[in-house]
Design a protein around this motif. Sequence first.
Motif, PDB file in Angstrom:
ATOM      1  N   GLN A 167       0.849  -1.186   0.000  1.00 48.25           N
ATOM      2  CA  GLN A 167       0.000   0.000   0.000  1.00 48.25           C
ATOM      3  C   GLN A 167       0.882   1.232   0.000  1.00 48.25           C
ATOM      4  O   GLN A 167       1.640   1.457   0.946  1.00 48.25           O
ATOM      5  CB  GLN A 167      -0.932   0.011   1.207  1.00 48.25           C
ATOM      6  N   ALA A 168       0.784   2.004  -1.057  1.00 48.79           N
ATOM      7  CA  ALA A 168       1.519   3.252  -1.171  1.00 48.79           C
ATOM      8  C   ALA A 168       0.652   4.379  -0.611  1.00 48.79           C
ATOM      9  O   ALA A 168      -0.570   4.259  -0.538  1.00 48.79           O
ATOM     10  CB  ALA A 168       1.865   3.524  -2.631  1.00 48.79           C
ATOM     11  N   PRO A 169       1.268   5.487  -0.213  1.00 47.81           N
ATOM     12  CA  PRO A 169       0.503   6.615   0.343  1.00 47.81           C
ATOM     13  C   PRO A 169      -0.585   7.068  -0.622  1.00 47.81           C
ATOM     14  O   PRO A 169      -0.332   7.297  -1.810  1.00 47.81           O
ATOM     15  CB  PRO A 169       1.558   7.691   0.537  1.00 47.81           C
ATOM     16  N   GLY A 170      -1.794   7.171  -0.110  1.00 48.62           N
ATOM     17  CA  GLY A 170      -2.900   7.648  -0.913  1.00 48.62           C
ATOM     18  C   GLY A 170      -3.485   6.640  -1.876  1.00 48.62           C
ATOM     19  O   GLY A 170      -4.370   6.966  -2.661  1.00 48.62           O
ATOM     20  N   PRO A 199      11.184   3.664  -8.003  1.00 46.17           N
ATOM     21  CA  PRO A 199      10.556   4.535  -6.998  1.00 46.17           C
ATOM     22  C   PRO A 199       9.077   4.216  -6.782  1.00 46.17           C
ATOM     23  O   PRO A 199       8.577   4.329  -5.655  1.00 46.17           O
ATOM     24  CB  PRO A 199      10.751   5.933  -7.589  1.00 46.17           C
ATOM     25  N   GLU A 200       8.401   3.794  -7.815  1.00 47.36           N
ATOM     26  CA  GLU A 200       6.979   3.473  -7.673  1.00 47.36           C
ATOM     27  C   GLU A 200       6.737   2.178  -6.895  1.00 47.36           C
ATOM     28  O   GLU A 200       5.589   1.833  -6.612  1.00 47.36           O
ATOM     29  CB  GLU A 200       6.289   3.398  -9.042  1.00 47.36           C
ATOM     30  N   ASP A 201       7.786   1.452  -6.552  1.00 46.24           N
ATOM     31  CA  ASP A 201       7.650   0.284  -5.686  1.00 46.24           C
ATOM     32  C   ASP A 201       7.622   0.685  -4.208  1.00 46.24           C
ATOM     33  O   ASP A 201       7.391  -0.164  -3.342  1.00 46.24           O
ATOM     34  CB  ASP A 201       8.804  -0.695  -5.907  1.00 46.24           C
ATOM     35  N   THR A 202       7.858   1.948  -3.934  1.00 43.38           N
ATOM     36  CA  THR A 202       7.830   2.421  -2.562  1.00 43.38           C
ATOM     37  C   THR A 202       6.448   2.244  -1.962  1.00 43.38           C
ATOM     38  O   THR A 202       5.445   2.692  -2.524  1.00 43.38           O
ATOM     39  CB  THR A 202       8.226   3.905  -2.500  1.00 43.38           C
ATOM     40  N   ALA A 203       6.404   1.551  -0.829  1.00 45.11           N
ATOM     41  CA  ALA A 203       5.122   1.266  -0.181  1.00 45.11           C
ATOM     42  C   ALA A 203       5.383   0.510   1.112  1.00 45.11           C
ATOM     43  O   ALA A 203       6.506   0.065   1.370  1.00 45.11           O
ATOM     44  CB  ALA A 203       4.231   0.420  -1.086  1.00 45.11           C
ATOM     45  N   VAL A 204       4.339   0.350   1.902  1.00 45.97           N
ATOM     46  CA  VAL A 204       4.369  -0.593   3.017  1.00 45.97           C
ATOM     47  C   VAL A 204       3.933  -1.944   2.470  1.00 45.97           C
ATOM     48  O   VAL A 204       2.875  -2.046   1.833  1.00 45.97           O
ATOM     49  CB  VAL A 204       3.447  -0.150   4.158  1.00 45.97           C
ATOM     50  N   TYR A 205       4.748  -2.941   2.694  1.00 48.08           N
ATOM     51  CA  TYR A 205       4.482  -4.281   2.195  1.00 48.08           C
ATOM     52  C   TYR A 205       3.950  -5.139   3.340  1.00 48.08           C
ATOM     53  O   TYR A 205       4.550  -5.190   4.422  1.00 48.08           O
ATOM     54  CB  TYR A 205       5.758  -4.893   1.616  1.00 48.08           C
ATOM     55  N   TYR A 206       2.844  -5.820   3.081  1.00 45.97           N
ATOM     56  CA  TYR A 206       2.183  -6.642   4.075  1.00 45.97           C
ATOM     57  C   TYR A 206       2.191  -8.107   3.656  1.00 45.97           C
ATOM     58  O   TYR A 206       1.828  -8.439   2.522  1.00 45.97           O
ATOM     59  CB  TYR A 206       0.731  -6.214   4.258  1.00 45.97           C
ATOM     60  N   CYS A 207       2.579  -8.962   4.574  1.00 44.11           N
ATOM     61  CA  CYS A 207       2.477 -10.400   4.351  1.00 44.11           C
ATOM     62  C   CYS A 207       1.046 -10.843   4.664  1.00 44.11           C
ATOM     63  O   CYS A 207       0.418 -10.331   5.602  1.00 44.11           O
ATOM     64  CB  CYS A 207       3.465 -11.132   5.247  1.00 44.11           C
ATOM     65  N   ASN A 208       0.563 -11.784   3.873  1.00 43.57           N
ATOM     66  CA  ASN A 208      -0.792 -12.298   4.063  1.00 43.57           C
ATOM     67  C   ASN A 208      -0.781 -13.820   3.956  1.00 43.57           C
ATOM     68  O   ASN A 208      -0.029 -14.390   3.153  1.00 43.57           O
ATOM     69  CB  ASN A 208      -1.738 -11.718   3.012  1.00 43.57           C
TER      70      ASN A 208
END
Length: 120
Positions: free
Chosen positions: A39-42, A87-96
């Motif tokens: 999930q990236a900002p916004g 740069p567009e890979d910048t995000a919080v990455y969550y394991c599921n």
Amino acid sequence: QVQLVESGGGLVQPGGSLRLSCAASGSFFSINAMGWYRQAPGKERELVANILNSGSTNYADSVKGRFTISRDNAKNTIDLRMNSLKPEDTAVYYCNAVVVLGVYRRLDVWGQGTLVTVSS
């Protein structure tokens, strides 16, 4: 109780590589799918890649050819190797993980998230 513990992430320059790892622990019968979302900002949370216990994988079009997901069913872990980061890979990455607790009982479990920043 089922927990997902994530590791990896951090700051990397464009074109660089990172590896994310996720381990599931707790009481469960088995795990169906495990994967990574981001999930990236916004923006809304989106699937990056997932892998079934059969080994079948799915990738977002934006990461195909750059990211590789792997799984160790014996250890209930997954790795996400990320190459050629942008740069567009910048995000919080969550394991599921979709965990099987018993007959007809499934649980959708999320990790706490790990930040990946791609910047020069």
